[in-house]
Design an enzyme around this catalytic site. Sequence first.
Site, mmCIF file in Angstrom:
data_model
loop_
_atom_site.group_PDB
_atom_site.id
_atom_site.type_symbol
_atom_site.label_atom_id
_atom_site.label_comp_id
_atom_site.label_asym_id
_atom_site.label_seq_id
_atom_site.Cartn_x
_atom_site.Cartn_y
_atom_site.Cartn_z
ATOM 1 N N GLU A 134 7.322 49.143 62.355
ATOM 2 C CA GLU A 134 8.418 48.458 63.272
ATOM 3 C C GLU A 134 9.369 47.368 62.873
ATOM 4 O OE1 GLU A 134 4.801 46.696 64.958
ATOM 5 O OE2 GLU A 134 6.091 44.897 65.673
ATOM 6 N N LYS A 136 11.270 44.093 61.900
ATOM 7 C CA LYS A 136 10.887 42.983 61.811
ATOM 8 C C LYS A 136 12.221 42.055 62.572
ATOM 9 C CE LYS A 136 9.085 39.127 58.743
ATOM 10 N NZ LYS A 136 10.069 38.063 58.890
ATOM 11 N N ASP A 138 14.619 39.063 63.660
ATOM 12 C CA ASP A 138 14.713 37.884 62.874
ATOM 13 C C ASP A 138 15.159 36.818 64.138
ATOM 14 O OD1 ASP A 138 15.502 36.025 61.111
ATOM 15 O OD2 ASP A 138 17.310 36.947 60.306
ATOM 16 N N TYR A 244 4.805 41.887 70.020
ATOM 17 C CA TYR A 244 4.343 42.715 69.003
ATOM 18 C C TYR A 244 2.825 42.363 68.381
ATOM 19 C CZ TYR A 244 6.553 38.938 66.471
ATOM 20 O OH TYR A 244 6.543 37.522 65.871
ATOM 21 N N LYS A 332 10.744 43.786 53.427
ATOM 22 C CA LYS A 332 12.030 43.078 53.738
ATOM 23 C C LYS A 332 13.281 44.007 53.354
ATOM 24 C CE LYS A 332 12.036 39.235 54.675
ATOM 25 N NZ LYS A 332 11.720 38.027 54.467
ATOM 26 N N CYS A 437 31.705 10.689 35.276
ATOM 27 C CA CYS A 437 31.597 10.786 36.804
ATOM 28 C C CYS A 437 32.779 11.135 37.401
ATOM 29 C CB CYS A 437 30.885 9.798 37.160
ATOM 30 S SG CYS A 437 30.644 9.893 39.385
ATOM 31 N N CYS A 440 33.679 7.845 39.712
ATOM 32 C CA CYS A 440 33.964 6.463 39.088
ATOM 33 C C CYS A 440 34.262 6.380 37.753
ATOM 34 C CB CYS A 440 32.322 5.684 39.383
ATOM 35 S SG CYS A 440 31.475 5.925 38.434
ATOM 36 N N CYS A 455 25.493 10.393 36.749
ATOM 37 C CA CYS A 455 26.475 9.454 36.669
ATOM 38 C C CYS A 455 25.497 8.013 36.266
ATOM 39 C CB CYS A 455 27.174 9.266 37.946
ATOM 40 S SG CYS A 455 27.852 7.709 37.990
ATOM 41 N N CYS A 461 29.411 2.994 41.455
ATOM 42 C CA CYS A 461 30.051 4.596 41.611
ATOM 43 C C CYS A 461 30.179 4.511 43.461
ATOM 44 C CB CYS A 461 29.260 5.631 41.214
ATOM 45 S SG CYS A 461 29.527 7.145 41.597
HETATM 46 S S1 IVH Z 1 3.473 40.426 63.323
HETATM 47 C C1 IVH Z 1 -0.686 38.510 62.482
HETATM 48 N N1 IVH Z 1 5.596 41.748 63.861
HETATM 49 O O1 IVH Z 1 7.930 37.592 61.144
HETATM 50 C C2 IVH Z 1 0.655 39.081 62.239
HETATM 51 N N2 IVH Z 1 5.782 39.611 62.862
HETATM 52 O O2 IVH Z 1 7.134 36.579 58.602
HETATM 53 C C3 IVH Z 1 1.636 38.384 63.130
HETATM 54 N N3 IVH Z 1 8.020 38.689 63.195
HETATM 55 O O3 IVH Z 1 5.717 34.829 62.106
HETATM 56 C C4 IVH Z 1 3.064 38.916 62.931
HETATM 57 N N4 IVH Z 1 9.058 40.433 63.528
HETATM 58 O O4 IVH Z 1 7.723 35.442 63.802
HETATM 59 C C5 IVH Z 1 5.095 40.641 63.526
HETATM 60 N N5 IVH Z 1 7.259 43.099 64.330
HETATM 61 C C6 IVH Z 1 6.756 41.974 64.167
HETATM 62 C C7 IVH Z 1 7.563 41.004 63.650
HETATM 63 C C8 IVH Z 1 7.141 39.590 63.320
HETATM 64 C C9 IVH Z 1 9.277 39.370 63.485
HETATM 65 C C10 IVH Z 1 7.914 37.510 62.699
HETATM 66 C C11 IVH Z 1 7.212 36.531 62.887
HETATM 67 C C12 IVH Z 1 6.328 36.148 61.806
HETATM 68 C C13 IVH Z 1 7.154 36.529 60.940
HETATM 69 C C14 IVH Z 1 6.245 36.274 59.488
#
Ligand code: IVH
Length: 758
Positions: A134, A136, A138, A244, A332, A437, A440, A455, A461
Amino acid sequence: MAEQAAGESAREIAVDALSENQAQAELARLAELLAQANRAYHTEDAPEISDAEYDSLKRRNLEIEERFPELKREDSPSEQVGSALAEGFGKIRHAQRMMSLSNAFDDDEVRSFDRGIRRYLGLDDAAPLPFTAEPKIDGLSLSLRYENGVLIQAATRGDGATGENVTANARTIDDIPQQLDGAPELLEVRGEVYMSHADFESLNQRQEARGGKPFANPRNAAAGSLRQLDPEITRARPLKFFAYAWGELSAPLAETQMGAIQRLAALGFQTNPLTRLCDGPQEMLDHYASIEEQRATLGYDIDGVVYKVNDLALQARLGFRSTTPRWAIAHKFPAELAWTRLEAIDIQVGRTGALSPVARLTPVTVGGVVVSNATLHNEDYIAGRDASGTPIRDGKDIRVGDWVQVYRAGDVIPKIADVDLSKRPDDAVPYAFPETCPECGSEAIREEGDAVRRCSGGLICPAQAVEKLKHFVSRAAFDIEGLGAKQVDQFYRDGWVSEPAEIFTLRERYGSGLQQLKNREGWGEKSAKNLFDAIDEKRKIELGRVIFSLGIRHVGEVVANDLARHYLGWQALISAVDTARPAAERYRRAEQAVEAERMAAKAEGRRARLKEIRDAAWAEDPAVSPEARAAWDDLVGVDGIGQIVAVSLVTSLGQEAERASIDRLIAQLNEIEAPERPATEGSPVAGKTVVFTGSLEKMTRAEAKARAEALGAKVSGSVSKKTDIVVAGPGAGSKEAKAKELGVELMDEDAWLALIGG
Ligand code: IVH
């Protein structure tokens, strides 16, 4: 029955004509209606009432609550500013830690994540091991606690163990249900608060229209909006939430991750529509590619894909490392990159004189943010080598006029990754890092082993002086209300304040007479008086703050407090430092000799005779008295203070101009408070100096130190005649030997615990 009757009739009655009974019933009806409207709107995608109707129900609810505040429900659809303020941002300890995720950056790491799990569980390659995949999100994570289906608490992640109480604000987010039907008695739902691109754009337009500062990106906007003390502001910011994960539960949600997510969706939460079940790494990577393709058009920021073992029983077997689950990983997306022109290199001078090169760039968008500056770290980085002389970027240097690649990773300052030599202008010349620097004109010196050129102008300075002043008034230092970086800049520019002591003579000089603070632009009678009073208040201040405020290199807040606890008074500290100075200088010379030997040995291809050289250097100078030596040993023996810190402290307090300026400051103060001594009556170790060495098995080093200090002991890092007790665990080496040699009391961890009472 009575309530039912009251309810039936109440809906038609104007708010100010409602009886208490009718009001109560009406609030219940409105809570139910609004919850149902939210459910219909968000989960069934089928709004049952118009936006205008929805708003009018919310308004009516608020009006009734205002007339009958005592009837306000726990799950009230609205929130009052007052109650939230009272709540503030209290701390909430998470019933179960909020974890982070370990990262994978390429396909191989994803495959080895799968292999590692199989190994851990003893599964062969053929055994099925499905994962969910799924996006991640931000944003920022949030934990929602429901008891009997009612939202009772919302907390930010904080440090994972303890977060901030943002319940009132979370209640204003439409994606977060206030009530759940058919949920376990206790349910903690976890997920991400975020802001869509469209909402972010319009929020920034509104911000700018009223002269506010725009947010850098949607995540900052979401974080800033959730952490508002006034929930009405949060309400006006369009935040969203994806669920999630979960924390504490009274009954499992399902047997699989996918099942649990579906259950959360059925309870009324938004879950990410791109969540898929994959049978193994190849499907996971395919889904990653598909999500990456859709990334630009999703309408919200994501920074990778999260894979989780689908079987919850296996998740339980896999468990957690210290801060991350073994059963999940974040794959990532690569850092965002962009090419642009390097227009100039500017040098900024910091508090300790460090010359930091900053790249001025033709503005370019990197991951949705316009970047026009980037750090260039130091002169070696520009020249294409690291501190040890090894080439970086294949040895390519960076020149003004170059076409450079900029990247941002997470929230950090943009950096330069690469240079395109094919686009280098013919007239580009290697960058000559300044040796004086720019602020000064003093010589800028790079010492052996320091990556940074500094410096040497000290207080003459202007850049160093003003940065030092800003540090002096900062939060962990003097923290003077009404005197921040902006005011310091102005006062310095106008010649009102050039060193800390002059802050304390401001009232004398500008409180009356021809030129007065209250007549300056931006000031008035009241604000001027408030500032003078706030300054006077700090004439009494803790020792640790005074030490930290001096801005000595390597002396941060922690070291300053360690010194304060050890010396307990300004005079004691300063005389110890002055006494130790000849020994510190000899130490410095010895280290220089050692460094020279190291280089010579490397050049001649032989083994360096470091110990011999060091011992000889120490032995040769009879000018160092035993008192100096003892004061030096005592200083470097303060736990947490090494020789580098000690040299920095001794040297900077020994520089004439600097010292005179510090003396002028001290003369302005009325009382420098010693750190509070713990109540140690009856403590068997109060006032004793203790050294822990070797490995401890029943507690960590930090814990041992904290407990000993709480009992009034001083914890030191080295054994000397002043040491009273050495606690030696397995593997203790020279310190144990030294204790024996000096006849210091020696004990093991169990004996220590018995002594302090367990
Ligand atoms: S699972 C125990 N699922 O990413 C596992 N985290 O880098 C709990 N985050 O602190 C996290 N999307 O804030 C999970 N689909 C997703 C996520 C997710 C964003 C964030 C979350 C976590 C951070 C870790």
